[in-house]
Write an enzyme that holds these catalytic residues in place. Sequence first.
Site, PDB file in Angstrom:
ATOM      1  N   GLU A  35     -17.258  10.942  23.200  1.00 39.58           N
ATOM      2  CA  GLU A  35     -15.936  11.479  22.891  1.00 39.58           C
ATOM      3  C   GLU A  35     -15.665  11.578  21.390  1.00 39.58           C
ATOM      4  O   GLU A  35     -14.772  12.307  20.959  1.00 39.58           O
ATOM      5  CB  GLU A  35     -14.850  10.608  23.533  1.00 39.58           C
ATOM      6  CG  GLU A  35     -14.730   9.228  22.913  1.00 39.58           C
ATOM      7  CD  GLU A  35     -13.575   8.424  23.479  1.00 39.58           C
ATOM      8  OE1 GLU A  35     -12.530   9.001  23.796  1.00 39.58           O
ATOM      9  OE2 GLU A  35     -13.740   7.182  23.595  1.00 39.58           O
ATOM     10  N   GLU A  41       0.818  -1.213   0.000  1.00 41.89           N
ATOM     11  CA  GLU A  41       0.000   0.000   0.000  1.00 41.89           C
ATOM     12  C   GLU A  41       0.858   1.272   0.000  1.00 41.89           C
ATOM     13  O   GLU A  41       0.365   2.354   0.314  1.00 41.89           O
ATOM     14  CB  GLU A  41      -0.931   0.023   1.224  1.00 41.89           C
ATOM     15  CG  GLU A  41      -1.905  -1.133   1.306  1.00 41.89           C
ATOM     16  CD  GLU A  41      -3.064  -0.997   0.335  1.00 41.89           C
ATOM     17  OE1 GLU A  41      -3.102   0.011  -0.405  1.00 41.89           O
ATOM     18  OE2 GLU A  41      -3.917  -1.910   0.297  1.00 41.89           O
ATOM     19  N   HIS A  86      -2.955   1.845   8.593  1.00 41.59           N
ATOM     20  CA  HIS A  86      -4.052   1.071   8.013  1.00 41.59           C
ATOM     21  C   HIS A  86      -4.201  -0.227   8.789  1.00 41.59           C
ATOM     22  O   HIS A  86      -3.219  -0.962   8.979  1.00 41.59           O
ATOM     23  CB  HIS A  86      -3.768   0.763   6.534  1.00 41.59           C
ATOM     24  CG  HIS A  86      -4.712  -0.224   5.925  1.00 41.59           C
ATOM     25  ND1 HIS A  86      -6.084  -0.081   5.985  1.00 41.59           N
ATOM     26  CD2 HIS A  86      -4.487  -1.387   5.259  1.00 41.59           C
ATOM     27  CE1 HIS A  86      -6.654  -1.087   5.365  1.00 41.59           C
ATOM     28  NE2 HIS A  86      -5.710  -1.908   4.923  1.00 41.59           N
ATOM     29  N   HIS A 142      -7.310  -3.494  10.134  1.00 37.60           N
ATOM     30  CA  HIS A 142      -8.532  -4.221   9.788  1.00 37.60           C
ATOM     31  C   HIS A 142      -9.391  -4.441  11.039  1.00 37.60           C
ATOM     32  O   HIS A 142      -9.586  -5.589  11.472  1.00 37.60           O
ATOM     33  CB  HIS A 142      -8.184  -5.571   9.166  1.00 37.60           C
ATOM     34  CG  HIS A 142      -7.405  -5.485   7.900  1.00 37.60           C
ATOM     35  ND1 HIS A 142      -6.751  -6.576   7.335  1.00 37.60           N
ATOM     36  CD2 HIS A 142      -7.172  -4.446   7.056  1.00 37.60           C
ATOM     37  CE1 HIS A 142      -6.158  -6.204   6.218  1.00 37.60           C
ATOM     38  NE2 HIS A 142      -6.388  -4.914   6.030  1.00 37.60           N
ATOM     39  N   HIS A 148     -13.060  -3.791   3.988  1.00 37.96           N
ATOM     40  CA  HIS A 148     -11.600  -3.957   4.003  1.00 37.96           C
ATOM     41  C   HIS A 148     -10.975  -3.470   5.311  1.00 37.96           C
ATOM     42  O   HIS A 148     -10.329  -4.242   6.014  1.00 37.96           O
ATOM     43  CB  HIS A 148     -11.002  -3.211   2.813  1.00 37.96           C
ATOM     44  CG  HIS A 148      -9.515  -3.348   2.667  1.00 37.96           C
ATOM     45  ND1 HIS A 148      -8.850  -3.090   1.493  1.00 37.96           N
ATOM     46  CD2 HIS A 148      -8.545  -3.695   3.556  1.00 37.96           C
ATOM     47  CE1 HIS A 148      -7.553  -3.290   1.664  1.00 37.96           C
ATOM     48  NE2 HIS A 148      -7.340  -3.645   2.918  1.00 37.96           N
TER      49      HIS A 148
END
Length: 272
Positions: free
Chosen positions: A169, A115, A139, A141, A210
């Site tokens: 919050e 990525e 990133h 999952h 994803h």
Amino acid sequence: MKVLDAEFVQGYIRMANDGWEQGWHERNGGNLTYRMKPEEVEMVKENFQPKEWTPIGTSVPKLAGEYFISTGSGKYFRNVIIKPEDSFAIIEINDKGENYRIVWGLVNGGRPTSELPSHLMNHEVKLIATGGRHRVIYHAHPANVIAMTFVLPLEDKVFTRELWEMATECPVVFPDGVGVVPWMVPGGRDIAVATSELMKKYDVAIWAHHGVFVSGEDFDLTFGLMHTVEKSAEIFVKVRSMAPYKLQTITSDDFRNLAKDFKVTLPEQFLD
């Protein structure tokens, strides 16, 4: 100073391990990049052994000459803390922002995260948008956020309101809201461009079916942002499992009062 003795590298390792312990990084899932400060480069550059230049796959001229730490493609977050020199690399961007080279790490071979185009395009966007304050792109999952993308319309407003309403919050932690990217093939230019467009407005981009992409100033703030979004999503999943509707929630006027007291600005488009 040895690379692994540097405090910023230890911070990187800790964040990667924290993500693993949260259950956000099955197998080789997820990636983490950090734009190093000039003084940090100076601190460890005696250890650098530059490899050959490799095309990034996109152009990031604002990042020319910058150095990044990046997890490796196909590497496991669970191994970052026990085999760091095999799990991530320090890379250098060339003077045109079109190529990178490994200068440290990935000692058993490999390349930075698949990525990397998405990460670097978004680092460039956040460099411009924040005046250089943001240095971390992460990133992961997280299961509950991913679950939400199967039952809600893939719209920024819908996801922002649901996440805000699940925990008081949330509008303080991510007052700009969240963006949503429809499902796309990961690792390519299309998803990188779509995400970078959202990152001009938000610090959180949800990739449908994803994962989540977040940006922040340092490791604590960036990890905390991901953690907050996923905790809110977990509450959403629990609420939906108890009943198909809410008997009460935080209203738009409640959010306006919260914003006033906490001195944050909430986009009115999410309060209609």
